[in-house]
Design a protein around this motif. Sequence first.
Motif, short mmCIF file in Angstrom:
data_model
loop_
_atom_site.label_atom_id
_atom_site.label_comp_id
_atom_site.label_asym_id
_atom_site.label_seq_id
_atom_site.Cartn_x
_atom_site.Cartn_y
_atom_site.Cartn_z
N SER A 127 0.83 -1.20 0.00
CA SER A 127 0.00 0.00 0.00
C SER A 127 0.87 1.25 0.00
O SER A 127 0.62 2.20 -0.74
CB SER A 127 -0.91 -0.02 1.23
OG SER A 127 -1.58 1.19 1.36
N LEU A 128 1.92 1.24 0.81
CA LEU A 128 2.82 2.39 0.87
C LEU A 128 3.54 2.57 -0.46
O LEU A 128 3.70 3.68 -0.94
CB LEU A 128 3.84 2.20 2.00
CG LEU A 128 3.25 2.23 3.40
CD1 LEU A 128 4.33 1.96 4.43
CD2 LEU A 128 2.58 3.55 3.69
N TRP A 129 3.93 1.45 -1.04
CA TRP A 129 4.64 1.54 -2.31
C TRP A 129 3.72 2.07 -3.40
O TRP A 129 4.10 2.92 -4.20
CB TRP A 129 5.21 0.17 -2.68
CG TRP A 129 5.95 0.19 -3.97
CD1 TRP A 129 5.69 -0.55 -5.08
CD2 TRP A 129 7.08 1.02 -4.30
NE1 TRP A 129 6.58 -0.23 -6.08
CE2 TRP A 129 7.44 0.73 -5.64
CE3 TRP A 129 7.80 1.99 -3.62
CZ2 TRP A 129 8.49 1.35 -6.29
CZ3 TRP A 129 8.85 2.63 -4.27
CH2 TRP A 129 9.18 2.31 -5.59
N TYR A 130 2.47 1.60 -3.44
CA TYR A 130 1.50 2.14 -4.39
C TYR A 130 1.29 3.62 -4.14
O TYR A 130 1.09 4.40 -5.05
CB TYR A 130 0.15 1.41 -4.27
CG TYR A 130 0.18 -0.02 -4.73
CD1 TYR A 130 1.11 -0.44 -5.66
CD2 TYR A 130 -0.72 -0.94 -4.22
CE1 TYR A 130 1.14 -1.76 -6.07
CE2 TYR A 130 -0.70 -2.26 -4.63
CZ TYR A 130 0.24 -2.67 -5.55
OH TYR A 130 0.26 -3.97 -5.95
N GLY A 131 1.32 3.98 -2.84
CA GLY A 131 1.20 5.39 -2.50
C GLY A 131 2.31 6.19 -3.16
O GLY A 131 2.06 7.26 -3.72
N MET A 132 3.53 5.66 -3.12
CA MET A 132 4.65 6.34 -3.77
C MET A 132 4.40 6.47 -5.26
O MET A 132 4.65 7.52 -5.86
CB MET A 132 5.95 5.55 -3.54
CG MET A 132 6.53 5.67 -2.15
SD MET A 132 7.04 7.34 -1.78
CE MET A 132 8.49 7.45 -2.81
N ASP A 180 1.51 6.44 -6.86
CA ASP A 180 0.44 7.41 -7.10
C ASP A 180 0.95 8.82 -6.94
O ASP A 180 0.59 9.73 -7.68
CB ASP A 180 -0.72 7.17 -6.14
CG ASP A 180 -1.46 5.88 -6.44
OD1 ASP A 180 -1.19 5.30 -7.51
OD2 ASP A 180 -2.28 5.47 -5.61
N LEU A 181 1.81 9.00 -5.92
CA LEU A 181 2.39 10.31 -5.67
C LEU A 181 3.15 10.78 -6.90
O LEU A 181 3.00 11.91 -7.35
CB LEU A 181 3.35 10.18 -4.48
CG LEU A 181 3.55 11.38 -3.59
CD1 LEU A 181 2.25 11.74 -2.92
CD2 LEU A 181 4.59 11.06 -2.53
#
Lengths: 398, 283
Positions: free
Chosen positions: A22-27, A29-30
Amino acid sequence: MSDTLIKVEGVSKKFCRSLKRSLWYGMQDLGSELLGQRHSRNDQLRLNEFWAVKDVSFELKRGECLGLIGCNGAGKSTLLRMLNGLIKPDSGRIEMRGKIGALIALGAGFNPILSGRENIYVNASIIGLGKREIDKKIDEIIDFAELSEFIDMPVQNYSSGMQVRLGFAVASSLNPDILLLDEVMAVGDMNFAIKCFNRMDRLIKNTAVIFVSHSMPQVSRIASDVLLMERGAALVQGKGVAEGIDAYYGMVDAIPNFALEGAVSIETIAINGEPYVKQPIVVRRLEDLRISCRLQVAPEHRRVSLYLAFYNIEQTNVAEFLEDEPTAIVNRSGNVKVTVTIPRVNFSKGTYSLVVGINDLDTGHILMRIQSAAFFQVIGKRAVWSSFQLEGRLEQLP
Amino acid sequence: MPPVPVTVYSPDSSLHNPLLMLRDMFRDLLAGRELAWRLAVRDINAQYRQSILGILWAFVGPVTSTATWLFLSGAGIINVGKTELPYPIYVLTGTMIWSIFTEALNAPLNQTRSASGMLAKLNFPREAVIISGIYQILFNAAIKVVLLLVSLLVVGINPGWGLLLFPLGILSLLLVGTSLGLLITPVGMLYSDVGRAVAVLLQFLMYVSPVIFPLPKSGWALTLFKLNPLTPLIATTRDWLTGFPPADLGTFLAVNGVALLLLLIAWLAYRLSMPIIIERMSA
């Protein structure tokens, strides 16, 4: 005024099951957001992702109230957070016209060390009130929260009910065009709950309201429209609030749990002749309710008695079938069949569960008590707050 | 009736409409002013209400570290080059100025972290969180400046007219610190590595800035000091405070110019990233 204030078109949102990913996807998406290309690849799920909200559409006008219902994890809160602008939809479009007020996290931003008065100023600023407006409203807020004695005491010494009261008083002092409510009615004691309702009723007249709740009586009282969600998708939606609530009650998973097992077991339970399997059995209001059981009873218990209890969906005991002088059920072969008939049942609309208890009549021992032995769903015209809708005659006197 | 504000949420990046985005940014900045003030007052109040020494804590840190360095150099453990100022004043001003900078650098991430509960549940101008942090740093800085002025007076140094420019020095430290801090906030909110790395980096950075040690006379150490954009900031701020003419005003202005641009970019990134970060934090 009947202008459309909320327009939601095919909105979807994905969430990720694994935190690391999830955090990596967040990156990712960012990155794409900053490059201005967020909308790419939005219809595909990445590994470990699922649709928390899938293709939901609706419109809401001023004066209407949408009851948003569904089991836990159905996507109600996620939808609400998108409407509130906290998170972005992954596809679709949301258009909101007017000032948005949210009664969601009551008391978020309270600092425990500061006094109630100081926290009112902070909290009211967070929801967008200016200093002058707060000065004007503060007495009303304190009054409404019924905290005038304690208002200069640190909030950490407030009871949780007092904190929520203060939160509600502040949050509801806004006059929004659109109001988002998430489970706020479960606050405070009875008196305060009634006050909250009165204020809500006033607010609702001039706003478009989205009301998330697990309390169907509240939904049926307030909502003009309904949206029942299951796994992110809209299952039932439209003006038929009653159908929506019925469908929600029908979704309740009915698995009996054995509480205390002795020398008796239930073979089958049937309601109105229909054997209970797993789905709640539909019962029409004001019909006779016939509950039949086939039991296996150990031979040493020669005379037993039976009682029934009825629980509503909130797991409150609302009614019991218990004879003043219990009828003896004689055990000859170990196989016992009994039927209880309750004439013209006046349960109100909703789902009820059945508790079956068997006692030994000679020794007085409890042999068995089964929680949620069966479920049945009462179909009626009107949704009512209480578990019973009594029959009666109203006559106008000359 | 006034026109109804229309808000649209869609998956598209707001960068598709830069003008609208810029307008929203400044509108929110304006709308968040009062909230920022409230939040700052709240945090400062809460910070000192549960403390007896209260405000004193704001300069306990710099004063003790000054004492440490004075001890180290006095005992001959380290050899500090010659400073034009009396060394105690040099260290005190250095550590005070440095602490203002580090506070400014850490504030955006810390503020956003501690407000994350609110951010996840309520919609309010996100800028308020950052501005509130700046207010708090200004408050702390004011206390430190008072202490600095008192100690200058005691030692008998007259800052002269340069003192009037000294607030500019403080503001530029704040500007550079905030823009760098804001730039790392989006990633820092997702991964805690960023916060840790910053702490390590800051330690190193202090030794290549004129905080405790004066500018080296020559050699690779001098190059390192010269490459450090913080050097002109700290030197100029100290010069204004202590009545010396600033040595390198040109670089000072250039660093500020770059920082201003950086701040705008960081602000943009912060705004764009907020919904994504909130989505990854739980409600």
